[in-house]
Write a protein that holds these residues in place. Structure first.
Motif, PDB file in Angstrom:
ATOM      1  N   ASP A 113      35.150  38.945  61.811  1.00  0.00           N
ATOM      2  CA  ASP A 113      36.338  39.571  61.236  1.00  0.00           C
ATOM      3  C   ASP A 113      36.269  39.726  59.724  1.00  0.00           C
ATOM      4  OD1 ASP A 113      37.609  39.731  63.756  1.00  0.00           O
ATOM      5  OD2 ASP A 113      38.228  37.632  63.593  1.00  0.00           O
ATOM      6  N   SER A 114      35.149  39.354  59.117  1.00  0.00           N
ATOM      7  CA  SER A 114      35.040  39.440  57.660  1.00  0.00           C
ATOM      8  C   SER A 114      35.037  40.897  57.210  1.00  0.00           C
ATOM      9  CB  SER A 114      33.758  38.778  57.172  1.00  0.00           C
ATOM     10  OG  SER A 114      33.754  37.408  57.460  1.00  0.00           O
ATOM     11  N   ARG A 115      35.598  41.124  56.058  1.00  0.00           N
ATOM     12  CA  ARG A 115      35.534  42.445  55.453  1.00  0.00           C
ATOM     13  C   ARG A 115      34.098  42.726  55.025  1.00  0.00           C
ATOM     14  NH1 ARG A 115      38.564  44.413  50.001  1.00  0.00           N
ATOM     15  NH2 ARG A 115      38.684  46.636  50.461  1.00  0.00           N
ATOM     16  N   ASN A 116      33.741  43.988  54.919  1.00  0.00           N
ATOM     17  CA  ASN A 116      32.422  44.364  54.449  1.00  0.00           C
ATOM     18  C   ASN A 116      32.111  43.667  53.122  1.00  0.00           C
ATOM     19  OD1 ASN A 116      30.915  46.426  52.484  1.00  0.00           O
ATOM     20  ND2 ASN A 116      30.107  46.663  54.556  1.00  0.00           N
ATOM     21  N   LEU A 117      30.924  43.098  53.002  1.00  0.00           N
ATOM     22  CA  LEU A 117      30.561  42.343  51.802  1.00  0.00           C
ATOM     23  C   LEU A 117      30.647  43.207  50.547  1.00  0.00           C
ATOM     24  CD1 LEU A 117      29.397  39.729  50.516  1.00  0.00           C
ATOM     25  CD2 LEU A 117      27.108  40.646  50.985  1.00  0.00           C
ATOM     26  N   GLY A 118      30.172  44.428  50.621  1.00  0.00           N
ATOM     27  CA  GLY A 118      30.223  45.315  49.464  1.00  0.00           C
ATOM     28  C   GLY A 118      31.648  45.599  49.011  1.00  0.00           C
ATOM     29  N   GLU A 119      32.557  45.798  49.974  1.00  0.00           N
ATOM     30  CA  GLU A 119      33.955  46.048  49.620  1.00  0.00           C
ATOM     31  C   GLU A 119      34.582  44.814  48.982  1.00  0.00           C
ATOM     32  OE1 GLU A 119      35.791  47.313  53.211  1.00  0.00           O
ATOM     33  OE2 GLU A 119      34.865  49.304  53.203  1.00  0.00           O
ATOM     34  N   PHE A 120      34.275  43.645  49.519  1.00  0.00           N
ATOM     35  CA  PHE A 120      34.758  42.392  48.936  1.00  0.00           C
ATOM     36  C   PHE A 120      34.314  42.276  47.479  1.00  0.00           C
ATOM     37  CE2 PHE A 120      32.736  37.910  48.798  1.00  0.00           C
ATOM     38  CZ  PHE A 120      33.679  37.409  47.924  1.00  0.00           C
ATOM     39  N   LEU A 121      33.041  42.534  47.203  1.00  0.00           N
ATOM     40  CA  LEU A 121      32.524  42.389  45.845  1.00  0.00           C
ATOM     41  C   LEU A 121      33.027  43.495  44.924  1.00  0.00           C
ATOM     42  CD1 LEU A 121      28.874  41.281  46.686  1.00  0.00           C
ATOM     43  CD2 LEU A 121      30.790  39.838  45.949  1.00  0.00           C
ATOM     44  N   HIS A 122      33.174  44.711  45.434  1.00  0.00           N
ATOM     45  CA  HIS A 122      33.717  45.796  44.610  1.00  0.00           C
ATOM     46  C   HIS A 122      35.142  45.469  44.158  1.00  0.00           C
ATOM     47  CE1 HIS A 122      30.704  48.905  46.404  1.00  0.00           C
ATOM     48  NE2 HIS A 122      30.277  48.410  45.257  1.00  0.00           N
ATOM     49  N   ASP A 123      35.945  44.936  45.065  1.00  0.00           N
ATOM     50  CA  ASP A 123      37.311  44.561  44.687  1.00  0.00           C
ATOM     51  C   ASP A 123      37.298  43.429  43.675  1.00  0.00           C
ATOM     52  OD1 ASP A 123      38.376  46.488  46.297  1.00  0.00           O
ATOM     53  OD2 ASP A 123      39.528  45.113  47.564  1.00  0.00           O
ATOM     54  N   LEU A 124      36.465  42.430  43.917  1.00  0.00           N
ATOM     55  CA  LEU A 124      36.352  41.318  42.974  1.00  0.00           C
ATOM     56  C   LEU A 124      35.975  41.818  41.591  1.00  0.00           C
ATOM     57  CD1 LEU A 124      36.039  38.313  42.142  1.00  0.00           C
ATOM     58  CD2 LEU A 124      33.682  38.460  43.020  1.00  0.00           C
ATOM     59  N   HIS A 125      34.989  42.698  41.527  1.00  0.00           N
ATOM     60  CA  HIS A 125      34.526  43.188  40.234  1.00  0.00           C
ATOM     61  C   HIS A 125      35.567  44.081  39.570  1.00  0.00           C
ATOM     62  CE1 HIS A 125      30.003  42.497  41.316  1.00  0.00           C
ATOM     63  NE2 HIS A 125      30.716  41.386  41.308  1.00  0.00           N
ATOM     64  N   GLY A 126      36.245  44.893  40.357  1.00  0.00           N
ATOM     65  CA  GLY A 126      37.257  45.762  39.780  1.00  0.00           C
ATOM     66  C   GLY A 126      38.409  44.982  39.172  1.00  0.00           C
ATOM     67  N   VAL A 127      38.915  43.995  39.904  1.00  0.00           N
ATOM     68  CA  VAL A 127      40.053  43.225  39.410  1.00  0.00           C
ATOM     69  C   VAL A 127      39.636  42.310  38.261  1.00  0.00           C
ATOM     70  CG1 VAL A 127      41.766  41.473  40.013  1.00  0.00           C
ATOM     71  CG2 VAL A 127      41.300  43.360  41.582  1.00  0.00           C
ATOM     72  N   SER A 128      38.490  41.649  38.380  1.00  0.00           N
ATOM     73  CA  SER A 128      38.055  40.757  37.300  1.00  0.00           C
ATOM     74  C   SER A 128      37.790  41.540  36.023  1.00  0.00           C
ATOM     75  CB  SER A 128      36.814  39.961  37.715  1.00  0.00           C
ATOM     76  OG  SER A 128      35.722  40.810  38.011  1.00  0.00           O
ATOM     77  N   ALA A 129      37.247  42.751  36.133  1.00  0.00           N
ATOM     78  CA  ALA A 129      37.020  43.584  34.946  1.00  0.00           C
ATOM     79  C   ALA A 129      38.348  43.976  34.305  1.00  0.00           C
ATOM     80  CB  ALA A 129      36.223  44.828  35.326  1.00  0.00           C
ATOM     81  N   ARG A 130      39.298  44.375  35.127  1.00  0.00           N
ATOM     82  CA  ARG A 130      40.594  44.780  34.584  1.00  0.00           C
ATOM     83  C   ARG A 130      41.289  43.612  33.884  1.00  0.00           C
ATOM     84  NH1 ARG A 130      43.319  46.053  39.075  1.00  0.00           N
ATOM     85  NH2 ARG A 130      44.718  44.262  39.009  1.00  0.00           N
ATOM     86  N   GLU A 131      41.263  42.438  34.506  1.00  0.00           N
ATOM     87  CA  GLU A 131      41.930  41.280  33.916  1.00  0.00           C
ATOM     88  C   GLU A 131      41.209  40.800  32.658  1.00  0.00           C
ATOM     89  OE1 GLU A 131      44.880  40.115  34.822  1.00  0.00           O
ATOM     90  OE2 GLU A 131      44.899  41.782  36.239  1.00  0.00           O
ATOM     91  N   LEU A 132      39.879  40.861  32.663  1.00  0.00           N
ATOM     92  CA  LEU A 132      39.132  40.479  31.468  1.00  0.00           C
ATOM     93  C   LEU A 132      39.421  41.437  30.323  1.00  0.00           C
ATOM     94  CD1 LEU A 132      36.915  38.663  30.175  1.00  0.00           C
ATOM     95  CD2 LEU A 132      35.264  40.386  30.940  1.00  0.00           C
ATOM     96  N   ASN A 133      39.449  42.715  30.611  1.00  0.00           N
ATOM     97  CA  ASN A 133      39.746  43.703  29.573  1.00  0.00           C
ATOM     98  C   ASN A 133      41.169  43.534  29.033  1.00  0.00           C
ATOM     99  OD1 ASN A 133      37.200  44.779  29.757  1.00  0.00           O
ATOM    100  ND2 ASN A 133      37.796  46.491  31.074  1.00  0.00           N
ATOM    101  N   ARG A 134      42.085  43.138  29.893  1.00  0.00           N
ATOM    102  CA  ARG A 134      43.443  42.894  29.427  1.00  0.00           C
ATOM    103  C   ARG A 134      43.474  41.685  28.486  1.00  0.00           C
ATOM    104  NH1 ARG A 134      48.345  42.149  33.644  1.00  0.00           N
ATOM    105  NH2 ARG A 134      47.370  40.115  33.986  1.00  0.00           N
ATOM    106  N   LEU A 135      42.722  40.652  28.830  1.00  0.00           N
ATOM    107  CA  LEU A 135      42.649  39.478  27.953  1.00  0.00           C
ATOM    108  C   LEU A 135      42.048  39.829  26.593  1.00  0.00           C
ATOM    109  CD1 LEU A 135      41.426  36.595  30.303  1.00  0.00           C
ATOM    110  CD2 LEU A 135      43.599  36.707  29.079  1.00  0.00           C
ATOM    111  N   ASP A 136      41.002  40.663  26.617  1.00  0.00           N
ATOM    112  CA  ASP A 136      40.303  41.031  25.376  1.00  0.00           C
ATOM    113  C   ASP A 136      40.943  42.209  24.660  1.00  0.00           C
ATOM    114  OD1 ASP A 136      38.488  39.009  25.732  1.00  0.00           O
ATOM    115  OD2 ASP A 136      36.944  40.281  26.639  1.00  0.00           O
TER     116      ASP A 136
END
Length: 209
Positions: free
Chosen positions: A107-130
């Motif tokens: 039942d796991s989500r596709n690994l690539g989709e999991f990592l794309h979401d992780l990278h998208g959100v972490s990039a957005r939050e990091l850019n907001r911090l900086d």
């Protein structure tokens, strides 16, 4: 996913983005999701796929260069893994890259989709911090499907010990942003001795960060 296949990240579609609550930047700690620890590690290969993943920042820049930023990345990693049905059995987060050993299930989500979401959100939050706009944070990730028990166990130890390899600490459990201390707490003494006994000097990983 295919072994030894590199991927370029694309921004996830808005409908799939995991939203963090809106908070004041001055209270940066409150924007972090709770540290959602995974279950105890399995330490055996089975029918479900197990992957070793390495991801790095663009041009290997040290963008997660403060404890606050590494907290953000680690907690997002744990949260997205749980949300998408991936059991993390080892992880290590650094200023410009991370490693994980992740176990899927039917039942796991596709690994690539999991990592794309992780990278998208972490990039957005990091850019907001900086306080920067539309800066590209992640370059790519490389995933390897683990199919041999010895290779799997060696990579578990490689990830647990990675902060020692990079000469950041002398003992793996001293590094706050990795799984070593958690592993030593939840695994049996026999499991810890077994995993830590695997040699990692022959594990071939692109790790020149």
């Amino acid at each position: 996913m295919h072994p030894d296949t590199a991927h370029s990240d694309a921004e996830p579609t808005p409908s799939k983005i995991f939203q963090l609550p809106t908070v004041r930047l001055l209270d940066s700690k409150s924007q972090l999701p709770g540290k959602d620890w995974p279950h105890a590690p399995v330490h055996r290969l089975a029918d479900n796929a197990v992957y070793f993943v390495t991801a790095g920042t663009l041009q290997k820049r040290h963008l997660f260069d403060t404890p606050q930023k590494r907290d953000l990345l680690e907690r997002l990693l744990l949260s997205f893994a749980r949300r998408d049905g991936w059991q993390l059995e080892a992880w290590a987060v650094f200023a410009n890259h991370y490693h994980i050993v992740a176990r899927g299930n039917p039942d796991s989500r596709n690994l690539g989709e999991f990592l794309h979401d992780l990278h998208g959100v972490s990039a957005r939050e990091l850019n907001r911090l900086d306080r920067v706009i539309e800066r590209k944070v992640w370059f790519n990730f490389r995933d390897t499907k683990l199919t041999i028990q010895h290779s799997y166990l060696a990579r578990l130890n490689y990830v647990h010990q990675n902060a020692v390899k990079h000469k950041l600490v002398t003992l793996a459990n001293q590094y706050p942003w990795c799984s070593a201390a958690w592993f030593e707490r939840v695994a049996s003494p026999a499991q810890v001795r077994t995993i830590y006994g695997f040699k990692i000097d022959r594990v071939k990983v692109e790790d020149d960060f």
